[in-house]
Design an enzyme around this catalytic site. Sequence first.
Site, PDB file in Angstrom:
ATOM      1  CB  CYS A   2      -0.905   0.022   1.220  1.00 41.57           C
ATOM      2  SG  CYS A   2      -1.998  -1.416   1.360  1.00 41.57           S
ATOM      3  NE  ARG A  27       4.268   1.532  -1.420  1.00 41.49           N
ATOM      4  CZ  ARG A  27       5.422   0.957  -1.087  1.00 41.49           C
ATOM      5  NH1 ARG A  27       6.510   1.220  -1.800  1.00 41.49           N
ATOM      6  NH2 ARG A  27       5.509   0.123  -0.086  1.00 41.49           N
ATOM      7  CD1 TRP A  75      -2.402  -4.788  -4.730  1.00 43.37           C
ATOM      8  CD2 TRP A  75      -1.759  -5.974  -2.943  1.00 43.37           C
ATOM      9  NE1 TRP A  75      -2.199  -6.081  -5.137  1.00 43.37           N
ATOM     10  CE2 TRP A  75      -1.807  -6.833  -4.066  1.00 43.37           C
ATOM     11  CE3 TRP A  75      -1.384  -6.497  -1.716  1.00 43.37           C
ATOM     12  CZ2 TRP A  75      -1.485  -8.185  -3.982  1.00 43.37           C
ATOM     13  CZ3 TRP A  75      -1.066  -7.848  -1.628  1.00 43.37           C
ATOM     14  CH2 TRP A  75      -1.115  -8.671  -2.761  1.00 43.37           C
ATOM     15  CG  ASN A 101       2.637  -0.958   3.261  1.00 43.17           C
ATOM     16  OD1 ASN A 101       2.027  -1.920   2.819  1.00 43.17           O
ATOM     17  ND2 ASN A 101       3.886  -0.687   2.924  1.00 43.17           N
ATOM     18  N   GLY A 102       0.877  -3.105   5.433  1.00 40.58           N
ATOM     19  CA  GLY A 102       1.366  -4.320   6.057  1.00 40.58           C
ATOM     20  C   GLY A 102       0.234  -5.246   6.440  1.00 40.58           C
ATOM     21  CD  GLU A 491      11.157 -10.424 -16.480  1.00 40.59           C
ATOM     22  OE1 GLU A 491      10.724  -9.251 -16.410  1.00 40.59           O
ATOM     23  OE2 GLU A 491      11.053 -11.234 -15.535  1.00 40.59           O
ATOM     24  CE  LYS A 495       8.627  -6.927 -16.957  1.00 42.49           C
ATOM     25  NZ  LYS A 495       8.727  -7.790 -15.760  1.00 42.49           N
ATOM     26  CD  GLU A 498       4.754  -8.824 -13.984  1.00 49.63           C
ATOM     27  OE1 GLU A 498       5.095  -8.776 -12.795  1.00 49.63           O
ATOM     28  OE2 GLU A 498       5.451  -8.344 -14.910  1.00 49.63           O
ATOM     29  CG  HIS A 514      11.111 -33.896 -21.574  1.00 48.51           C
ATOM     30  ND1 HIS A 514      11.317 -35.260 -21.566  1.00 48.51           N
ATOM     31  CD2 HIS A 514      12.229 -33.349 -22.096  1.00 48.51           C
ATOM     32  CE1 HIS A 514      12.512 -35.525 -22.049  1.00 48.51           C
ATOM     33  NE2 HIS A 514      13.091 -34.379 -22.379  1.00 48.51           N
ATOM     34  CE  LYS A 613       8.426  -0.857  -9.754  1.00 47.28           C
ATOM     35  NZ  LYS A 613       8.679  -1.456 -11.069  1.00 47.28           N
TER      36      LYS A 613
END
Length: 618
Positions: A2, A27, A75, A101-102, A491, A495, A498, A514, A613
């Site tokens: 947050c 955030r 968030w 935040n937490g 990666e 991306k 996301e 496989h 983020k």
Amino acid sequence: MCGIVGMVGREDVVAEVVAGLQALEYRGYDSAGVAVVESGEEIRRVRAAGKLKRLVQELQQQPLSGTCAIGHTRWATHGRPTDDNAHPHVSSSGEVALVHNGIIENFLELRERLAKAGHEIRTDTDTEVLAHLIEHHLERAGHGGKGSSLLEAVQAALKEVVGVHSLAVVSRSEPDTIVASTNGPPNLIGIGDDGLRMVASDLAPIVRHARRVHFLEEGETALVRGEDVEIHGSNGRVEREPRVVDMNPVQAEKGGYKHFMLKEMHEQPRVLEEVLVGRLQPGTGEVNLDDTGLPHEILENCERVLVLACGTSLHAGMVARHLIERLAGIPCQVEIASEFRYAEPVVPKNTLALAITQSGETADTIAAMREAAERGAKLLVNCNVLGSAATRIADGTLHMRAGLEIGVASTKCFTAELACLTLLAMKLGQVHGRLSAERSAELAEGLRSLPRLVEEVLSHGDAIDAIARDTMKADNYLFLGRGLLHPIALEGALKLKEISYIHAEGYAAGEMKHGPIALIDENMPIVGLCLESPTRDKVMANLQEAKAREGRLLAVVTEGDERLTEFADHVIELPPVDEMLAPVVASIPLQFLAYHVGVRRGCDVDQPRNLAKSVTVE
């Protein structure tokens, strides 16, 4: 996770608090809110579920003004993203308001106890119990004068709390005071030249007004007023000078680009130049990492490297493993930070734990660092934020120098990580006598050419947009690579997931047959990384197998290599580059692909759903 903002000491700070929240919205953007202390009267607040623009609309209908205000962009963890669950939260009597935040792990126990004591709990969040708990301690302590009682009440309340948290708290009885605290997630205090004092969970809102910043250490609380700032630790008041930061507020603006992500992708050539400044000796390939502050004997005695990271940084760490083992001959183990401390890890003597975290506040990575240190490892962190929690506990910091990154999906920080880790691998190779002067010079020349090569690839964005247009309706993607390019395939898939919400998987190309080959049909795009390397022909054979199953092949090849042209649906050509440096160049078209597919599908590429983020809780 947050975003927290608090400001005090100016005639009307509400507009500046909202501007600060806009700088922090990356955030979290499930809801937002602002609370203002009106002297001698009450705390007024406005909250709204959804993105920050909804709060702005509500404030037009219900304007707030005052000299002391706190704000939050959320968030969600505990409780759905609704108006009622949005921060700031207030206590039963309206005496206290706070933003958080937490995660409060024992909030159910606290909630039950406070309810029995007569406190009316109105929301589903873990945060609200903190407001009631602080009010409870205020009532017990009484108001001792000179603004000290709110600080004491916050300190007393936090002794009962289990979890990670950072707070900004206000009280209507102390209308010109904010109390800030941290136990894990970041909390910063900015000191403006005009009497403005700021609390924020990141530098972005602060650098608009101040360069002098206090980074609160874990377990510290701060009394923030227009005239001064007091920092308190477990043993009383702490005296230390603020740090001077040089981050440019212009970096938080889009600079003419449609999205922060696109802007940050185009900043990569400059960032790569910054990474190299002072770290490569002119005319040679000798690497100088004195700026890390890591004692030279730690590098000399290093017998094993342990990489600790999450997400995109984990992929950079997987590249680092290849680089360190091939250039320095030192065994390198890569661990998912969130799993490391629960696995009873064995950490041999003379291990260098290399943590990679863009924010320096990633909870899992910090916990893994502490676990590694307790087991005898020395700590080096590759980080973009000096003064962050990770840099404070590490023995040395390899600074990314990427500047502020606003887009949730990391781009320029990833390539900065890759460049930094290449320098580290070279340095270890030189210290241990495994990397020759000739090879060092070749790699140094290649590193110096990276900004130009990346600039060249960035100029092909429109061509990749055409590929995105052709593949944007696919439900699944497969990314394939080998060796140093296997982590880049991972990666690239991350991306795309996301940014566009398309299911994508990255695989070592040799593993395709496989299992994943069963999924391939005419509807599946397959991105094959087939640059010059010892395994290049094997990758090409894997891609031919995929094409034989009717897959839609997007081949990333070295410029002039036409062997895949005859059967690939699309070809992306990259300039020739040293194999050790190929991950940097190869990551650029995959960033573009994710960006253009996301934009064409109407997704918010700067603020993808459900993501934040910096993940500051486990």
